[in-house]
Design an enzyme around this catalytic site. Structure first.
Site, PDB file in Angstrom:
ATOM      1  N   SER A 135       0.840  -1.188   0.000  1.00 45.25           N
ATOM      2  CA  SER A 135       0.000   0.000   0.000  1.00 45.25           C
ATOM      3  C   SER A 135       0.876   1.239   0.000  1.00 45.25           C
ATOM      4  CB  SER A 135      -0.889  -0.001   1.252  1.00 45.25           C
ATOM      5  OG  SER A 135      -1.517   1.251   1.452  1.00 45.25           O
ATOM      6  N   TYR A 148      -2.135   0.502  10.869  1.00 44.71           N
ATOM      7  CA  TYR A 148      -2.146  -0.036   9.509  1.00 44.71           C
ATOM      8  C   TYR A 148      -0.861   0.343   8.780  1.00 44.71           C
ATOM      9  CZ  TYR A 148      -3.551  -0.691   4.631  1.00 44.71           C
ATOM     10  OH  TYR A 148      -3.608  -1.073   3.310  1.00 44.71           O
TER      11      TYR A 148
END
Length: 231
Positions: A135, A148
């Site tokens: 990501s 995250y």
């Protein structure tokens, strides 16, 4: 157009989001695809003749090892290991819990490590590609997404280490780092809040293209941001 190939892919998290799009595109190219996910059998093309689904939680090392043995019984080598299994949601630090930490790191980091370890013996020397679907959160931090982001930074560190570890076998490692993509992780948002989000199929197309490069070439990092910038 369908093509004929003897190539085999193992895709974790292959029944939803980016993983589902990658699975579908490889099947359409004639690959044999093994999907590992907690609800793998719910994959939309589970009945495709080239598809095998394995309902497994990648956080469970024993379960992943058993799945690797099952895959090995049906094919001699794996040409692509695509690690898509992951979860993501905001965790403002004042309210972050141990349960959230465990879920994010067990899935995004341990799941990738366990899957890589289990399938390493099956990877085809001189040809295989290991792809970590990471990501933009593995490149930079975002307010309220600290846990995250930390998990994706850890994933990037593991991918970089495996890139060097696999070089003697000429196995390539790619890290795919998309910006915001319209996946189930963002189902809590209204449609108008996702108008600038990318389609999972777009990320899948680029990922599949990188997987299918000749063995002399490797896309080590594939960063695909939203056209309007960081979201």
């Amino acid at each position: 157009m369908n093509q004929t190939t003897d190539r085999v892919a193992v895709i974790t998290g292959g029944s939803l989001g980016i993983g589902e799009a990658i699975s579908t595109q490889l099947l359409n190219l004639g690959w044999k695809v093994h999907i590992l996910a907690r609800r793998a059998s719910s994959y939309s093309h589970a009945n495709h003749e080239g598809c095998r689904t394995h309902d497994v939680d990648v956080r469970d090392l024993d379960a992943v090892n058993n799945c690797s043995a099952a895959v090995a019984s049906s094919c001699r080598r794996v040409d692509a290991l695509v690690l898509c299994a992951g979860v993501g949601y905001p965790t403002p630090l004042p309210s972050a819990s141990r349960a959230q930490y465990d879920e994010l790191f067990d899935t995004n980091v341990a799941g990738a490590i366990f899957s890589t370890k289990a399938f390493t013996p099956l990877l085809r020397d001189g040809r295989a590609v290991v792809t970590f679907v990471s990501s933009i959160a593995g490149r930079r931090g975002f307010a309220d997404w600290s846990l995250y982001c930390a998990s994706k930074h850890a994933l990037e560190g593991f991918a970089a280490s495996m890139r060097d570890e696999f070089r003697p076998r000429r196995i390539r490692v790619t890290s795919v780092q998309p910006g915001s993509v319209d996946t189930p992780s963002y189902d809590h948002l209204r449609p108008e809040e996702k108008t600038e989000f990318m389609d999972p199929k777009s990320i899948a197309e680029l990922t599949v293209a990188a997987i299918q490069l000749p063995p002399q070439a490797c896309v080590e990092t594939l960063f695909v941001n939203n056209a309007v910038g960081d979201l």
